[in-house]
Design a protein around this motif. Structure first.
Motif, PDB file in Angstrom:
ATOM      1  N   ASN A 208      -1.072   6.832  -5.941  1.00 23.91           N
ATOM      2  CA  ASN A 208      -1.211   7.861  -4.912  1.00 23.91           C
ATOM      3  C   ASN A 208      -2.206   7.412  -3.852  1.00 23.91           C
ATOM      4  N   PRO A 209      -1.757   7.143  -2.610  1.00 22.79           N
ATOM      5  CA  PRO A 209      -2.652   6.644  -1.569  1.00 22.79           C
ATOM      6  C   PRO A 209      -3.722   7.646  -1.184  1.00 22.79           C
ATOM      7  N   ILE A 210      -3.509   8.938  -1.498  1.00 29.67           N
ATOM      8  CA  ILE A 210      -4.478   9.943  -1.098  1.00 29.67           C
ATOM      9  C   ILE A 210      -5.820   9.720  -1.790  1.00 29.67           C
ATOM     10  N   GLU A 211      -5.810   8.971  -2.894  1.00 26.67           N
ATOM     11  CA  GLU A 211      -7.055   8.728  -3.603  1.00 26.67           C
ATOM     12  C   GLU A 211      -7.996   7.825  -2.822  1.00 26.67           C
ATOM     13  N   SER A 212      -7.468   7.099  -1.817  1.00 23.33           N
ATOM     14  CA  SER A 212      -8.316   6.189  -1.040  1.00 23.33           C
ATOM     15  C   SER A 212      -9.160   6.963  -0.049  1.00 23.33           C
ATOM     16  N   GLU A 246      11.986   6.563  -1.900  1.00 27.64           N
ATOM     17  CA  GLU A 246      11.021   7.262  -2.746  1.00 27.64           C
ATOM     18  C   GLU A 246       9.799   7.677  -1.928  1.00 27.64           C
ATOM     19  N   LEU A 247       9.349   6.796  -1.030  1.00 26.46           N
ATOM     20  CA  LEU A 247       8.227   7.142  -0.161  1.00 26.46           C
ATOM     21  C   LEU A 247       8.568   8.354   0.701  1.00 26.46           C
ATOM     22  N   ASP A 248       9.821   8.403   1.156  1.00 26.49           N
ATOM     23  CA  ASP A 248      10.271   9.547   1.949  1.00 26.49           C
ATOM     24  C   ASP A 248      10.134  10.837   1.146  1.00 26.49           C
ATOM     25  N   ARG A 249      10.591  10.818  -0.090  1.00 29.38           N
ATOM     26  CA  ARG A 249      10.490  12.014  -0.943  1.00 29.38           C
ATOM     27  C   ARG A 249       9.026  12.360  -1.221  1.00 29.38           C
ATOM     28  N   SER A 250       8.224  11.324  -1.427  1.00 37.23           N
ATOM     29  CA  SER A 250       6.808  11.547  -1.705  1.00 37.23           C
ATOM     30  C   SER A 250       6.101  12.178  -0.515  1.00 37.23           C
ATOM     31  N   LEU A 251       6.435  11.702   0.691  1.00 31.83           N
ATOM     32  CA  LEU A 251       5.833  12.266   1.900  1.00 31.83           C
ATOM     33  C   LEU A 251       6.308  13.699   2.127  1.00 31.83           C
ATOM     34  N   PHE A 287      -2.848  10.103   7.126  1.00 31.63           N
ATOM     35  CA  PHE A 287      -2.955   8.726   7.603  1.00 31.63           C
ATOM     36  C   PHE A 287      -3.447   7.777   6.518  1.00 31.63           C
ATOM     37  N   VAL A 288      -4.219   8.289   5.564  1.00 31.83           N
ATOM     38  CA  VAL A 288      -4.563   7.462   4.399  1.00 31.83           C
ATOM     39  C   VAL A 288      -3.282   7.129   3.634  1.00 31.83           C
ATOM     40  N   TYR A 289      -2.440   8.116   3.486  1.00 31.39           N
ATOM     41  CA  TYR A 289      -1.158   7.925   2.800  1.00 31.39           C
ATOM     42  C   TYR A 289      -0.331   6.868   3.547  1.00 31.39           C
ATOM     43  N   PHE A 290      -0.246   7.021   4.864  1.00 28.40           N
ATOM     44  CA  PHE A 290       0.486   6.050   5.684  1.00 28.40           C
ATOM     45  C   PHE A 290      -0.100   4.653   5.514  1.00 28.40           C
ATOM     46  N   ARG A 291      -1.432   4.576   5.577  1.00 28.26           N
ATOM     47  CA  ARG A 291      -2.098   3.280   5.504  1.00 28.26           C
ATOM     48  C   ARG A 291      -1.747   2.565   4.207  1.00 28.26           C
ATOM     49  N   ASN A 292      -1.803   3.290   3.100  1.00 28.89           N
ATOM     50  CA  ASN A 292      -1.525   2.668   1.816  1.00 28.89           C
ATOM     51  C   ASN A 292      -0.048   2.317   1.645  1.00 28.89           C
ATOM     52  N   LEU A 294       1.819   1.380   4.075  1.00 24.69           N
ATOM     53  CA  LEU A 294       1.975   0.177   4.882  1.00 24.69           C
ATOM     54  C   LEU A 294       1.469  -1.052   4.137  1.00 24.69           C
ATOM     55  N   VAL A 295       0.312  -0.924   3.488  1.00 27.07           N
ATOM     56  CA  VAL A 295      -0.236  -2.048   2.721  1.00 27.07           C
ATOM     57  C   VAL A 295       0.742  -2.472   1.635  1.00 27.07           C
ATOM     58  N   GLN A 296       1.276  -1.485   0.930  1.00 30.68           N
ATOM     59  CA  GLN A 296       2.221  -1.785  -0.153  1.00 30.68           C
ATOM     60  C   GLN A 296       3.484  -2.453   0.383  1.00 30.68           C
ATOM     61  N   CYS A 297       4.073  -1.833   1.402  1.00 32.60           N
ATOM     62  CA  CYS A 297       5.373  -2.312   1.892  1.00 32.60           C
ATOM     63  C   CYS A 297       5.261  -3.649   2.608  1.00 32.60           C
ATOM     64  N   SER A 298       4.132  -3.888   3.279  1.00 34.20           N
ATOM     65  CA  SER A 298       3.979  -5.171   3.976  1.00 34.20           C
ATOM     66  C   SER A 298       3.830  -6.312   2.983  1.00 34.20           C
ATOM     67  N   LYS A 299       3.426  -5.985   1.765  1.00 31.19           N
ATOM     68  CA  LYS A 299       3.388  -7.015   0.729  1.00 31.19           C
ATOM     69  C   LYS A 299       4.752  -7.180   0.072  1.00 31.19           C
ATOM     70  N   LEU A 300       5.582  -6.170   0.184  1.00 30.80           N
ATOM     71  CA  LEU A 300       6.961  -6.293  -0.271  1.00 30.80           C
ATOM     72  C   LEU A 300       7.780  -7.077   0.733  1.00 30.80           C
ATOM     73  N   SER A 301       7.523  -6.818   2.008  1.00 28.44           N
ATOM     74  CA  SER A 301       8.327  -7.457   3.049  1.00 28.44           C
ATOM     75  C   SER A 301       7.636  -7.343   4.395  1.00 28.44           C
ATOM     76  N   THR A 302       7.865  -8.331   5.247  1.00 28.14           N
ATOM     77  CA  THR A 302       7.399  -8.230   6.632  1.00 28.14           C
ATOM     78  C   THR A 302       8.597  -8.161   7.580  1.00 28.14           C
ATOM     79  N   GLY A 303       9.772  -7.871   7.014  1.00 26.67           N
ATOM     80  CA  GLY A 303      10.986  -7.846   7.831  1.00 26.67           C
ATOM     81  C   GLY A 303      11.555  -6.460   8.042  1.00 26.67           C
TER      82      GLY A 303
END
Length: 631
Positions: A208-212, A246-251, A287-292, A294-303
């Motif tokens: 859960n990115p909200i923990e950051s 899943e991120l869509d549902r989570s948001l 925005f914390v949620y968004f930030r996390n 982004l961190v997760q997905c950019s490590k999955l892919s940059t495309g």
């Protein structure tokens, strides 16, 4: 031990190969090398393909064979390496072929356990027989990774419908964990960094990115440069739409949680002040949620998957704007669509927007919590505009360069700018509404019956009291957004002063004493409006020049109107000249006619004066034109 030095010395004498003695030595060395090559190949064939190949056991003898191969035959060295890799990975390819139960993602950790056992066996039995610079342990691992990536890609393509988020997350977690272990053990020297460095990176933890607590979008960790990072996990990139869904549902759940919190606990009320943030905590959480994410997905892919993430962020920024901010603005008689339609213009040129409170329209007075709520929505929208820009910059930094131009959050920024505009206009409407009864009272006074000029009239005192009550509340709750507080003040005076002048024209008929009283009232109001941004403050703060200019221009015009009313009209020519002088050569017939009505001049006499105004104004224009031509 002598073979390598002899070959090296012979290479040194290549320019002299035509000398018979050197040519003879060269021939002898080549023949000797060829004989050794034949013997070594026979050793390898017996070891690899002979009757006892399956029972091959490492020995010092075979270690010596490898040392000789290293000197005389690079092609044979490659054959030995490939034979060893094929032999030791044949069991793996059979156990984990597509038709086997072990091949599916739910047992992916067993693949990596198999390699760990294979490496333990290699270290115990084979590591000493191969030259260290062959790096056979790393080569075994790299070949395993390539086979695994290919096989996983094929089986996921065929069984795509069986992949769900939980399974995908499990596979990614185990794979990234394995890659992390491998990159710590091997340097990656056998990989071609120019062609095999993987650009897809994964985050092991999906929490859960909200923990950051880190709200700074510019401080994300940089991707590592190990060639093992993503060497297998890049095969999951084509299936990340499942993860984004899943991120869509989570948001969606998170937005609903924000809505429920506001319904249950009510809209938070802030104390205000310049050092106090009036921004809703839920916006920071978002925005914390968004930030996390982004961190997760950019490590999955940059495309391409990052573009899907952009669309998801855009969707929920609008959801937040509509369901949290706009939904919590106090309701007014002005439709939201009108406000949103003029939002961009309003932000760019606030002073030129006319009042949305129509003549005779009544709007319920906002109470203090509603005013505070409007200010909080404004501050939150401002925070979102600024943070969206940071988010966009960070996403452009993360994504592949060829896709950078496809990322834009301009529409979303405009949505929040529209909310800022709407919030300011609601505050202005409310303040105008509180002043409206006083202005109406001004027009209903019998100005022709005023006998003496006294202190400021009650209607002026009423307006000033309203300003002293409401403006400090707004100032206090826009402490962290002073530029919008100044825009509020600027827009209010730009709207209120023309309204005041229109009500001034309705004060008719009016006699000399009444005009003098109105002039005193106007001056009192002018003084208060000039100090509006600092009203009720112990220490005044000089307002911006633009604000002062608007007040002076508007209220000076009101004073000039009253001075014209006080001017005798016995001489039509002199009266008109005085009017043009006071009104800065304004030849507008409608305004002139309103002044004549205030003076109670009869209609027949008005016609004569209007004609005189036209002539005098035309003469002034001609004179100005002539001066311009001469210059």
């Amino acid at each position: 031990n002598l073979l390598h030095p002899v070959i090296s010395v012979l290479e040194h004498f290549q320019p002299y190969i035509n000398i018979p003695q050197i040519q003879e030595l060269s021939t002898n060395v080549k023949e000797l090398t060829a004989q050794i090559n034949v013997l070594v190949r026979k050793e390898c064939e017996d070891a690899f393909n002979g009757p006892n190949a399956k029972n091959f056991t490492p020995s010092q003898h075979f270690s010596d064979v490898c040392k000789i191969i290293d000197v005389i035959d690079s092609k044979l060295r490659l054959d030995v390496i490939n034979w060893f890799l094929k032999t030791h990975l044949s069991e793996y390819t059979i156990l984990y072929q597509e038709s086997q139960e072990l091949a599916w993602l739910d047992k992916i950790d067993r693949r990596y356990a198999w390699l760990k056992r294979a490496l333990v066996e290699f270290d115990e039995k084979y590591s000493r027989i191969f030259p260290a610079h062959w790096e056979m342990g790393e080569r075994l691992t790299v070949e395993f990774c390539k086979i695994t990536r290919r096989e996983l890609g094929n089986i996921m393509l065929k069984r795509k419908n069986e992949i769900d988020v939980k399974l995908l997350r499990f596979a990614i977690e185990k794979t990234v964990g394995f890659e992390t272990i491998v990159e710590k053990r091997f340097p990656g020297n056998t990989l071609d960094h120019a062609t095999n460095t993987i650009t897809s990176h994964l985050n092991v933890r999906v929490t859960n990115p909200i923990e950051s607590d880190d709200l700074n979008l510019t401080n994300n960790l940089k991707p590592k440069t190990s060639p093992f990072q993503g060497i297998i996990s890049q095969c999951f990139e084509d299936h990340l739409d499942i993860y984004i869904a899943e991120l869509d549902r989570s948001l969606a759940d998170q937005i609903q949680k924000f809505v429920d919190e506001h319904k249950k606990d009510g809209y938070p009320v802030f104390e205000g002040g310049e050092d106090t943030s009036n921004v809703l905590p839920t916006s920071a959480d978002l925005f914390v949620y968004f930030r996390n994410c982004l961190v997760q997905c950019s490590k999955l892919s940059t495309g391409q998957p990052l573009l899907l993430l952009v669309q998801t962020f855009q969707k929920y920024l609008r959801e937040y704007a509509n369901r949290i901010l706009t939904a919590n603005l106090p309701k007014t008689n002005t439709t939201a669509s009108t406000l949103v339609g003029t939002a961009t213009i309003f932000i760019q040129n606030l002073p030129n927007i006319p009042s949305l409170l129509k003549e005779g329209e009544t709007i319920a007075k906002l109470n203090e919590p509603e005013i505070c709520r409007s200010c909080s929505v404004l501050c939150t929208a401002e925070y979102c505009v600024e943070t969206i820009q940071q988010l966009e910059d960070k996403m452009k930094e993360k994504i592949t360069k060829s896709l950078v131009d496809k990322i834009s959050f301009e529409s979303e920024r405009n949505v929040f700018k529209a909310i800022i505009a709407q919030s300011i206009q609601i505050l202005i409407q409310d303040l105008e509404n509180t002043c409206e009864p006083a202005l109406t009272a001004m027009t209903k006074l019998s100005w022709q019956n005023i006998e003496t000029v006294g202190d400021q009239s009650l209607y002026v005192t009423s307006i000033i009291n309203h300003l002293k009550t409401t403006v400090p509340i707004i100032r206090n709750h826009l402490g962290s957004s002073r530029k919008y507080f100044i825009q509020f003040c600027t827009t209010f005076v730009s709207s209120f002063i023309p309204k005041f002048i229109n009500h001034l024209y309705r004060c008719k008929p009016i006699q000399m004493i009444g005009a003098e009283q109105l002039l005193l009232d106007t001056h009192s109001l002018k003084t208060v409006l000039l100090d509006l941004p600092s009203i009720s403050l112990t220490v005044s703060r000089k307002p911006p020049q633009n604000f002062t200019k608007i007040v002076l221009k508007g209220m000076t015009r009101a004073e000039m109107i009253l001075k014209v009313v006080l001017t005798p009209h016995d001489s039509a020519r002199q009266f008109v000249k005085n009017y043009l002088q006071f009104m800065n050569n304004d030849g507008d017939i409608g305004s002139f006619q309103k002044v004549l009505e205030m003076k109670a001049i009869r209609k027949p006499d008005q016609s004569h004066l209007i004609e005189r105004l036209k002539k005098e104004h035309a003469a002034i224009l001609a004179s100005h034109q002539q001066q311009t031509q001469q210059q």
